[in-house]
Design a protein around this motif. Structure first.
Motif, PDB file in Angstrom:
ATOM      1  N   ASP A  99      14.366   3.230  -1.071  1.00 37.34           N
ATOM      2  CA  ASP A  99      13.440   2.843   0.139  1.00 37.34           C
ATOM      3  C   ASP A  99      12.226   2.177  -0.502  1.00 37.34           C
ATOM      4  O   ASP A  99      11.424   3.369  -1.025  1.00 37.34           O
ATOM      5  CB  ASP A  99      13.495   3.383   1.440  1.00 37.34           C
ATOM      6  CG  ASP A  99      12.798   2.988   2.492  1.00 37.34           C
ATOM      7  OD1 ASP A  99      12.017   1.866   2.178  1.00 37.34           O
ATOM      8  OD2 ASP A  99      12.988   3.462   3.515  1.00 37.34           O
ATOM      9  N   THR A 131       9.404   1.518   1.255  1.00 37.64           N
ATOM     10  CA  THR A 131       8.725   2.093   1.731  1.00 37.64           C
ATOM     11  C   THR A 131       8.019   3.469   1.737  1.00 37.64           C
ATOM     12  O   THR A 131       7.268   4.248   2.097  1.00 37.64           O
ATOM     13  CB  THR A 131       8.963   1.792   3.401  1.00 37.64           C
ATOM     14  OG1 THR A 131       9.894   2.604   3.643  1.00 37.64           O
ATOM     15  CG2 THR A 131       9.361   0.459   3.791  1.00 37.64           C
ATOM     16  N   GLN A 132       9.003   4.053   0.905  1.00 36.82           N
ATOM     17  CA  GLN A 132       8.889   5.632   0.493  1.00 36.82           C
ATOM     18  C   GLN A 132       8.109   5.903  -0.791  1.00 36.82           C
ATOM     19  O   GLN A 132       8.580   5.138  -1.861  1.00 36.82           O
ATOM     20  CB  GLN A 132      10.009   6.349   0.714  1.00 36.82           C
ATOM     21  CG  GLN A 132      10.754   6.152   2.011  1.00 36.82           C
ATOM     22  CD  GLN A 132       9.964   6.779   3.233  1.00 36.82           C
ATOM     23  OE1 GLN A 132       9.405   7.778   3.098  1.00 36.82           O
ATOM     24  NE2 GLN A 132       9.886   5.974   4.140  1.00 36.82           N
ATOM     25  N   MET A 141      11.883   6.458  -3.022  1.00 40.46           N
ATOM     26  CA  MET A 141      12.904   7.347  -2.519  1.00 40.46           C
ATOM     27  C   MET A 141      13.985   7.780  -3.659  1.00 40.46           C
ATOM     28  O   MET A 141      15.236   8.120  -3.561  1.00 40.46           O
ATOM     29  CB  MET A 141      13.516   7.055  -1.488  1.00 40.46           C
ATOM     30  CG  MET A 141      13.717   8.257  -0.529  1.00 40.46           C
ATOM     31  SD  MET A 141      14.172   7.862   1.108  1.00 40.46           S
ATOM     32  CE  MET A 141      15.874   7.079   1.051  1.00 40.46           C
ATOM     33  N   THR A 146       4.127  -2.236   6.782  1.00 38.58           N
ATOM     34  CA  THR A 146       4.998  -1.000   5.939  1.00 38.58           C
ATOM     35  C   THR A 146       5.783  -1.663   4.791  1.00 38.58           C
ATOM     36  O   THR A 146       5.852  -1.304   3.864  1.00 38.58           O
ATOM     37  CB  THR A 146       5.772  -0.500   7.014  1.00 38.58           C
ATOM     38  OG1 THR A 146       4.874   0.292   8.040  1.00 38.58           O
ATOM     39  CG2 THR A 146       6.540   0.866   6.186  1.00 38.58           C
ATOM     40  N   THR A 181       2.890  -2.043   1.917  1.00 37.25           N
ATOM     41  CA  THR A 181       3.348  -0.542   1.119  1.00 37.25           C
ATOM     42  C   THR A 181       4.289  -0.604   0.563  1.00 37.25           C
ATOM     43  O   THR A 181       4.262   0.080  -0.676  1.00 37.25           O
ATOM     44  CB  THR A 181       3.535   0.395   2.624  1.00 37.25           C
ATOM     45  OG1 THR A 181       2.285   0.672   3.417  1.00 37.25           O
ATOM     46  CG2 THR A 181       3.703   1.818   2.259  1.00 37.25           C
ATOM     47  N   ASN A 197       4.242   0.484  -3.546  1.00 34.92           N
ATOM     48  CA  ASN A 197       5.242   1.604  -4.245  1.00 34.92           C
ATOM     49  C   ASN A 197       5.947   1.133  -5.423  1.00 34.92           C
ATOM     50  O   ASN A 197       6.073   1.660  -6.361  1.00 34.92           O
ATOM     51  CB  ASN A 197       6.157   2.136  -3.070  1.00 34.92           C
ATOM     52  CG  ASN A 197       5.375   2.853  -2.020  1.00 34.92           C
ATOM     53  OD1 ASN A 197       4.321   3.617  -2.394  1.00 34.92           O
ATOM     54  ND2 ASN A 197       6.221   3.015  -0.972  1.00 34.92           N
TER      55      ASN A 197
END
Length: 365
Positions: A68, A70-71, A75, A109, A113, A117
């Motif tokens: 993901d 956004t993590q 992730m 997000t 974001t 990432n």
């Protein structure tokens, strides 16, 4: 060294088409790694198998990684990150939310974001040869006049949160150009394939077709406003072919490209072309755009018409995209943006076949 291609945005339509083109261009050399949300895993597995079968790939040449953007660390498990850092040579970051009506927090997000990432991952890759970021020509917001590929200027305002967050994300990528080899792709409004008409969803110019289809019972249909704005529509096949070529072009590193139509039509012309093709009629009279916006501010009406009210902003925005850099670097490749009218029949034919298929229609809020 064997190529390692890392893609975000799979199994999305643009991403899966780009994977096919990248592999074909490089004679199926390399391994594909795709980052997939858990919720999209079933669809991703089916699309992976379709690509493997179509191109005759070995099973190990296409790897799905659950994650993901956004993590933190996308992730991705630590041991997977370590071998990706050694294997990946090319990153194609396509994952984003493209809806014009998206709320700001969701857009920020995913688009900002998420890109931050991905940038962190990219900076850690040992053998990176190119980082390709999919932006949009509409990072210019409400700036008008001639708009250049070499500019990245924050406008005074944006037409929607999609534009704003894609601008913010592009700024993050652009800052890395001095550190790593980056190519930024700014498409115009993407439409279906110029020859087959195939697309994944009915937005952009398809809102016009929804409007015309829902109101075809009327004895006449007016134009919406003066329609003087150029609406830059680009077929998916041009985007895919040009992106692939420029992503492996040595002089493409460090550049931003407008993959836009060098000869776009005005909104009123496109509306008239579509009406003639769909209904064999020409528009009669003019409905002020302010009235059109008022109608679309009423939720039941815009849901019935299948049109996002934010789309009308592009009928009055007087910007023109200069794509000289893209055209110069594509010279000799045989890749050119087809004229909108050349793809009109396939576009409308595909729409008419699928107009009652809910999977092509976006949710109108």
């Amino acid at each position: 060294m064997e190529y390692g291609y890392f893609f975000t945005g799979f199994p999305g339509f643009i991403c899966n088409q780009l994977i096919r083109e990248v592999l074909k261009r490089n004679e199926l050399n390399g391994i594909v790694y795709v980052l997939v949300l858990q919720s999209m895993m079933d669809k991703a597995v089916k699309e992976r198998q379709a690509i493997i079968s179509e191109l005759g790939l070995k099973d190990e040449a296409f790897v799905i990684i659950e994650g993901d953007i956004t993590q933190p660390s996308l992730m991705i498990a630590k041991d997977n990150l370590e071998w990706l850092n050694e294997k990946v040579t090319h990153v194609f970051h396509l994952a984003a939310i493209y809806d014009l009506a998206v709320p700001r927090d969701i857009a920020f997000t995913i688009n900002v974001t998420g890109t931050k990432n991905v940038n962190i991952l990219v900076k850690g890759l040992t053998h990176l040869q190119r980082y390709v970021y999919f932006s949009t020509a509409y990072v210019v917001g409400k700036r008008e006049g001639t708009l250049y590929e070499t500019e990245l200027i924050r406008p005074g305002s944006f037409k929607n949160h999609y534009e704003e967050t894609k601008y913010e994300a592009e700024v993050l990528v652009d800052k890395l150009k001095e550190e790593i080899p980056i190519t930024i792709i700014r498409p115009g409004i993407v439409k279906g394939h110029s020859q087959t008409g195939e697309t994944i969803k009915f937005d952009g110019p398809y809102f016009m077709m929804n409007f015309l289809e829902r109101l075809r019972f009327l004895p006449l249909l007016p134009k919406l406003g003066k329609g003087e704005a150029f609406v830059n529509l680009v077929p998916i096949d041009y985007i895919i072919q040009a992106t692939t070529y420029l992503s492996f072009l040595e002089k493409g590193a460090g550049k931003t490209y407008h993959l836009t139509d060098p000869h776009p039509y005005r909104a009123v012309e496109i509306y008239s072309f579509l009406m003639l093709e769909l209904m064999n009629k020409k528009p009669k009279g003019t409905l002020p755009l302010s009235v059109g916006k008022w109608f679309l501010s009423i939720k039941p009406l815009r849901k019935y018409l299948g049109v996002e009210k934010e789309a009308l902003d592009y009928f009055t925005w007087l910007g023109y995209f200069d794509c000289t850099q893209a055209l110069n670097d594509l010279k000799g490749s045989g890749i050119e943006c087809p004229d909108f009218k050349a793809g009109l029949k396939p576009m409308t034919s595909f729409y008419l076949k699928q107009k009652d298929n809910p999977k092509y229609h976006i949710q109108i809020l």
